[in-house]
Design a protein around this motif. Sequence first.
Motif, PDB file in Angstrom:
ATOM      1  N   ASP A  58       0.847  -1.184   0.000  1.00  0.00           N
ATOM      2  CA  ASP A  58       0.000   0.000   0.000  1.00  0.00           C
ATOM      3  C   ASP A  58       0.890   1.244   0.000  1.00  0.00           C
ATOM      4  O   ASP A  58       1.921   1.282   0.691  1.00  0.00           O
ATOM      5  N   ILE A  59       0.494   2.232  -0.775  1.00  0.00           N
ATOM      6  CA  ILE A  59       1.240   3.487  -0.883  1.00  0.00           C
ATOM      7  C   ILE A  59       0.300   4.612  -0.461  1.00  0.00           C
ATOM      8  O   ILE A  59      -0.830   4.688  -0.942  1.00  0.00           O
ATOM      9  N   LYS A  60       0.763   5.468   0.410  1.00  0.00           N
ATOM     10  CA  LYS A  60      -0.047   6.573   0.937  1.00  0.00           C
ATOM     11  C   LYS A  60      -0.024   7.778  -0.003  1.00  0.00           C
ATOM     12  O   LYS A  60       0.993   8.044  -0.660  1.00  0.00           O
ATOM     13  N   LYS A  61      -1.140   8.497  -0.032  1.00  0.00           N
ATOM     14  CA  LYS A  61      -1.242   9.739  -0.792  1.00  0.00           C
ATOM     15  C   LYS A  61      -0.070  10.655  -0.438  1.00  0.00           C
ATOM     16  O   LYS A  61       0.331  10.737   0.724  1.00  0.00           O
ATOM     17  N   ASP A  62       0.503  11.305  -1.458  1.00  0.00           N
ATOM     18  CA  ASP A  62       1.632  12.240  -1.350  1.00  0.00           C
ATOM     19  C   ASP A  62       2.979  11.569  -1.098  1.00  0.00           C
ATOM     20  O   ASP A  62       4.000  12.251  -1.011  1.00  0.00           O
ATOM     21  N   GLU A  63       3.008  10.243  -1.003  1.00  0.00           N
ATOM     22  CA  GLU A  63       4.286   9.541  -0.796  1.00  0.00           C
ATOM     23  C   GLU A  63       5.146   9.643  -2.055  1.00  0.00           C
ATOM     24  O   GLU A  63       4.665   9.480  -3.178  1.00  0.00           O
ATOM     25  N   LEU A  64       6.429   9.907  -1.858  1.00  0.00           N
ATOM     26  CA  LEU A  64       7.384   9.902  -2.958  1.00  0.00           C
ATOM     27  C   LEU A  64       7.610   8.458  -3.376  1.00  0.00           C
ATOM     28  O   LEU A  64       7.993   7.620  -2.568  1.00  0.00           O
ATOM     29  N   ILE A  65       7.354   8.161  -4.645  1.00  0.00           N
ATOM     30  CA  ILE A  65       7.421   6.787  -5.147  1.00  0.00           C
ATOM     31  C   ILE A  65       8.725   6.524  -5.890  1.00  0.00           C
ATOM     32  O   ILE A  65       9.322   5.464  -5.768  1.00  0.00           O
ATOM     33  N   GLU A  66       9.164   7.510  -6.693  1.00  0.00           N
ATOM     34  CA  GLU A  66      10.331   7.304  -7.546  1.00  0.00           C
ATOM     35  C   GLU A  66      10.982   8.648  -7.856  1.00  0.00           C
ATOM     36  O   GLU A  66      10.289   9.652  -8.035  1.00  0.00           O
ATOM     37  N   VAL A  67      12.296   8.661  -7.906  1.00  0.00           N
ATOM     38  CA  VAL A  67      13.069   9.812  -8.357  1.00  0.00           C
ATOM     39  C   VAL A  67      13.870   9.333  -9.560  1.00  0.00           C
ATOM     40  O   VAL A  67      14.744   8.473  -9.417  1.00  0.00           O
ATOM     41  N   SER A  68      13.526   9.850 -10.729  1.00  0.00           N
ATOM     42  CA  SER A  68      14.169   9.403 -11.963  1.00  0.00           C
ATOM     43  C   SER A  68      15.056  10.504 -12.534  1.00  0.00           C
ATOM     44  O   SER A  68      14.588  11.622 -12.762  1.00  0.00           O
ATOM     45  N   PRO A  69      16.329  10.195 -12.776  1.00  0.00           N
ATOM     46  CA  PRO A  69      17.193  11.192 -13.409  1.00  0.00           C
ATOM     47  C   PRO A  69      16.738  11.456 -14.847  1.00  0.00           C
ATOM     48  O   PRO A  69      16.048  10.624 -15.448  1.00  0.00           O
TER      49      PRO A  69
END
Length: 124
Positions: free
Chosen positions: A21-32
Amino acid sequence: MGPFCIKDTGKYGKGLFATRDIKKDELIEVSPVLISPKKEWKYLKKTILFHYCFYWGKNDTAIVLGYGALFNHSYSPNVMYDNNMENLTIDFYALVDIKQGEELTINYNGYIDDMSELWFEVIK
């Protein structure tokens, strides 16, 4: 890897799916990203990299690397993205609470209510 895995979607090829489960506003991925100046657009749009481009500033194009290239399109996305100009990344955040097993999707137009024409057929 983030809170997701890569799976075949059955209609769009590969996609990203929540492994928890992923919460609203959670940072999921940082892609260069690689930045391509406006003058190179006429060449870039003739390549496969065209499918991995995002607007960057007023005139330039960002070619997303990493897992950011695997988010599929939806007019009802559960993920949003933010161009992080300082770090040269595109940061992906949950728009809503996402349940384990759901596909993670973004709106390629950049705006939730933008229904402008896409460069591919949207499979419903």
